[in-house]
Design a protein around this motif. Structure first.
Motif, PDB file in Angstrom:
ATOM      1  N   ILE A  24       3.336  39.743 -50.936  1.00 42.03           N
ATOM      2  CA  ILE A  24       4.473  38.901 -51.291  1.00 42.03           C
ATOM      3  C   ILE A  24       4.152  37.475 -50.858  1.00 42.03           C
ATOM      4  O   ILE A  24       3.945  37.202 -49.681  1.00 42.03           O
ATOM      5  CB  ILE A  24       5.766  39.393 -50.610  1.00 42.03           C
ATOM      6  CG1 ILE A  24       6.098  40.807 -51.086  1.00 42.03           C
ATOM      7  CG2 ILE A  24       6.921  38.441 -50.893  1.00 42.03           C
ATOM      8  CD1 ILE A  24       7.269  41.433 -50.375  1.00 42.03           C
ATOM      9  N   ASP A  25       4.120  36.567 -51.817  1.00 41.87           N
ATOM     10  CA  ASP A  25       3.805  35.168 -51.547  1.00 41.87           C
ATOM     11  C   ASP A  25       5.077  34.447 -51.112  1.00 41.87           C
ATOM     12  O   ASP A  25       5.688  33.691 -51.874  1.00 41.87           O
ATOM     13  CB  ASP A  25       3.199  34.509 -52.792  1.00 41.87           C
ATOM     14  CG  ASP A  25       2.728  33.096 -52.514  1.00 41.87           C
ATOM     15  OD1 ASP A  25       2.470  32.774 -51.345  1.00 41.87           O
ATOM     16  OD2 ASP A  25       2.635  32.309 -53.473  1.00 41.87           O
ATOM     17  N   HIS A  26       5.487  34.728 -49.881  1.00 44.82           N
ATOM     18  CA  HIS A  26       6.708  34.132 -49.352  1.00 44.82           C
ATOM     19  C   HIS A  26       6.642  34.176 -47.835  1.00 44.82           C
ATOM     20  O   HIS A  26       5.780  34.839 -47.260  1.00 44.82           O
ATOM     21  CB  HIS A  26       7.932  34.908 -49.859  1.00 44.82           C
ATOM     22  CG  HIS A  26       9.165  34.074 -49.944  1.00 44.82           C
ATOM     23  ND1 HIS A  26       9.974  33.828 -48.869  1.00 44.82           N
ATOM     24  CD2 HIS A  26       9.737  33.442 -50.992  1.00 44.82           C
ATOM     25  CE1 HIS A  26      10.991  33.070 -49.243  1.00 44.82           C
ATOM     26  NE2 HIS A  26      10.866  32.820 -50.538  1.00 44.82           N
TER      27      HIS A  26
ATOM     28  N   ASN B 125       0.187  43.926 -53.785  1.00 41.37           N
ATOM     29  CA  ASN B 125       1.363  44.209 -52.972  1.00 41.37           C
ATOM     30  C   ASN B 125       1.577  43.111 -51.923  1.00 41.37           C
ATOM     31  O   ASN B 125       2.207  43.329 -50.907  1.00 41.37           O
ATOM     32  CB  ASN B 125       1.257  45.578 -52.305  1.00 41.37           C
ATOM     33  CG  ASN B 125       0.068  45.658 -51.371  1.00 41.37           C
ATOM     34  OD1 ASN B 125      -0.748  44.742 -51.316  1.00 41.37           O
ATOM     35  ND2 ASN B 125      -0.030  46.748 -50.633  1.00 41.37           N
TER      36      ASN B 125
ATOM     37  N   CYS C 247      10.153  38.764 -46.474  1.00 39.34           N
ATOM     38  CA  CYS C 247      10.317  39.692 -47.604  1.00 39.34           C
ATOM     39  C   CYS C 247      11.684  39.458 -48.238  1.00 39.34           C
ATOM     40  O   CYS C 247      12.646  40.147 -47.952  1.00 39.34           O
ATOM     41  CB  CYS C 247      10.168  41.135 -47.148  1.00 39.34           C
ATOM     42  SG  CYS C 247      10.213  42.303 -48.520  1.00 39.34           S
TER      43      CYS C 247
ATOM     44  N   ARG D  39       6.642  27.929 -56.112  1.00 41.95           N
ATOM     45  CA  ARG D  39       6.729  28.910 -55.024  1.00 41.95           C
ATOM     46  C   ARG D  39       6.817  28.214 -53.676  1.00 41.95           C
ATOM     47  O   ARG D  39       7.540  28.657 -52.801  1.00 41.95           O
ATOM     48  CB  ARG D  39       5.518  29.832 -55.065  1.00 41.95           C
ATOM     49  CG  ARG D  39       5.554  30.762 -56.222  1.00 41.95           C
ATOM     50  CD  ARG D  39       4.375  31.681 -56.207  1.00 41.95           C
ATOM     51  NE  ARG D  39       4.382  32.458 -57.434  1.00 41.95           N
ATOM     52  CZ  ARG D  39       3.844  33.634 -57.543  1.00 41.95           C
ATOM     53  NH1 ARG D  39       3.242  34.168 -56.531  1.00 41.95           N
ATOM     54  NH2 ARG D  39       3.903  34.274 -58.675  1.00 41.95           N
TER      55      ARG D  39
ATOM     56  N   GLU E 102       9.295  39.558 -58.365  1.00 40.89           N
ATOM     57  CA  GLU E 102       8.164  39.004 -59.117  1.00 40.89           C
ATOM     58  C   GLU E 102       6.976  39.968 -59.143  1.00 40.89           C
ATOM     59  O   GLU E 102       6.148  39.908 -60.047  1.00 40.89           O
ATOM     60  CB  GLU E 102       7.724  37.672 -58.511  1.00 40.89           C
ATOM     61  CG  GLU E 102       8.707  36.548 -58.743  1.00 40.89           C
ATOM     62  CD  GLU E 102       8.273  35.262 -58.062  1.00 40.89           C
ATOM     63  OE1 GLU E 102       7.140  35.204 -57.530  1.00 40.89           O
ATOM     64  OE2 GLU E 102       9.062  34.314 -58.063  1.00 40.89           O
ATOM     65  N   LEU E 103       6.879  40.860 -58.158  1.00 41.07           N
ATOM     66  CA  LEU E 103       5.775  41.829 -58.105  1.00 41.07           C
ATOM     67  C   LEU E 103       5.996  43.019 -59.026  1.00 41.07           C
ATOM     68  O   LEU E 103       5.076  43.789 -59.276  1.00 41.07           O
ATOM     69  CB  LEU E 103       5.590  42.335 -56.667  1.00 41.07           C
ATOM     70  CG  LEU E 103       5.197  41.320 -55.615  1.00 41.07           C
ATOM     71  CD1 LEU E 103       5.100  41.988 -54.257  1.00 41.07           C
ATOM     72  CD2 LEU E 103       3.898  40.645 -55.978  1.00 41.07           C
ATOM     73  N   SER E 104       7.206  43.177 -59.522  1.00 37.66           N
ATOM     74  CA  SER E 104       7.531  44.344 -60.329  1.00 37.66           C
ATOM     75  C   SER E 104       6.984  44.212 -61.743  1.00 37.66           C
ATOM     76  O   SER E 104       6.962  43.137 -62.330  1.00 37.66           O
ATOM     77  CB  SER E 104       9.051  44.518 -60.388  1.00 37.66           C
ATOM     78  OG  SER E 104       9.376  45.561 -61.272  1.00 37.66           O
TER      79      SER E 104
ATOM     80  N   LYS F 298       9.812  28.519 -50.901  1.00 32.22           N
ATOM     81  CA  LYS F 298       9.551  28.859 -49.497  1.00 32.22           C
ATOM     82  C   LYS F 298      10.212  27.844 -48.571  1.00 32.22           C
ATOM     83  O   LYS F 298      10.837  28.216 -47.572  1.00 32.22           O
ATOM     84  CB  LYS F 298       8.046  28.888 -49.211  1.00 32.22           C
ATOM     85  CG  LYS F 298       7.315  30.052 -49.797  1.00 32.22           C
ATOM     86  CD  LYS F 298       5.850  29.943 -49.413  1.00 32.22           C
ATOM     87  CE  LYS F 298       4.975  30.684 -50.364  1.00 32.22           C
ATOM     88  NZ  LYS F 298       3.552  30.530 -50.059  1.00 32.22           N
TER      89      LYS F 298
ATOM     90  N   PRO G  64      11.061  37.081 -54.509  1.00 33.01           N
ATOM     91  CA  PRO G  64       9.606  37.245 -54.561  1.00 33.01           C
ATOM     92  C   PRO G  64       9.183  38.707 -54.743  1.00 33.01           C
ATOM     93  O   PRO G  64       8.169  38.997 -55.368  1.00 33.01           O
ATOM     94  CB  PRO G  64       9.125  36.697 -53.222  1.00 33.01           C
ATOM     95  CG  PRO G  64      10.191  35.771 -52.786  1.00 33.01           C
ATOM     96  CD  PRO G  64      11.467  36.359 -53.305  1.00 33.01           C
ATOM     97  N   LEU G  65       9.992  39.624 -54.216  1.00 35.39           N
ATOM     98  CA  LEU G  65       9.706  41.046 -54.405  1.00 35.39           C
ATOM     99  C   LEU G  65       9.868  41.431 -55.875  1.00 35.39           C
ATOM    100  O   LEU G  65       9.063  42.194 -56.417  1.00 35.39           O
ATOM    101  CB  LEU G  65      10.641  41.881 -53.526  1.00 35.39           C
ATOM    102  CG  LEU G  65      10.446  43.386 -53.540  1.00 35.39           C
ATOM    103  CD1 LEU G  65       9.055  43.749 -53.018  1.00 35.39           C
ATOM    104  CD2 LEU G  65      11.521  44.062 -52.710  1.00 35.39           C
TER     105      LEU G  65
END
Length: 176
Positions: A39-41, A37, A44, A133, A51-53, A137, A48-49
């Motif tokens: 977020i690599d950013h 959970n 938020c 990434r 990408e976690l899905s 950023k 990037p969110l």
């Protein structure tokens, strides 16, 4: 432009902005998230969110692309056409000093607008696989931090009184 028109335009702007964000929130709330959970950013952000899905996010990516057309491409096109008209009008100025002053005034605005729109375009509308990434950023920082930070500085330095005040302050610091 009356104050009533200003209020109406402000309300319309807020409602459109909230409506679009609300559509994204509803669609993201339907996604399934698994794994990490973190977020690599820098903040938020939606991509990037996504990408976690663990769910299929193709439709949301498609929405982002199509919604960006009226909010990124159309204003960019209007700005480009406006600047073409401005450049043509400036080129008709008979004195070279007048042309130089007019181009100087327009160039700072054009630089700030270009940085803002082209970084947003490259973050949200170019295929993500081509960018790292870290690159995303940095581009996100350009349009969220750098543009709002540099905008008042650029326009303030064009003011003679502010330039003189900065010179006096820097002179006092050097004397100490």
């Amino acid at each position: 432009m009356t104050s009533g028109h200003c209020v109406i335009l402000s309300i319309i702007g807020w409602l459109v902005g909230f409506s679009i964000v609300f559509i994204y929130i509803i669609n993201i709330a339907k996604l399934i998230f698994c794994g990490t959970n973190i977020i690599d950013h820098v903040f938020c952000d939606m991509l990037p969110l996504l990408e976690l899905s663990c769910s299929d996010t193709f439709m949301i990516h498609l929405e982002v692309f199509f919604v960006s057309i009226p909010f990124v491409f159309i204003p960019t096109a209007i700005i480009v056409v406006s600047y073409m008209c401005i450049i043509l009008a400036v080129l008709r100025i008979p004195s070279s000093t007048g042309r130089q002053k007019a181009f100087s005034t327009c160039s700072s605005h054009l630089i700030v607008v270009s940085i803002f729109y082209w970084t947003m375009f490259s973050v949200y509308d170019l295929p993500n696989k081509e960018q790292s990434r870290v690159g995303n950023k940095l581009l996100s920082l350009l349009y969220t931090v750098f543009t709002p930070l540099i905008n008042p500085i650029i326009y303030s330095l064009r003011n003679k009184d502010i330039r003189e005040a900065i010179q006096e302050t820097s002179h006092k610091c050097v004397v100490w």
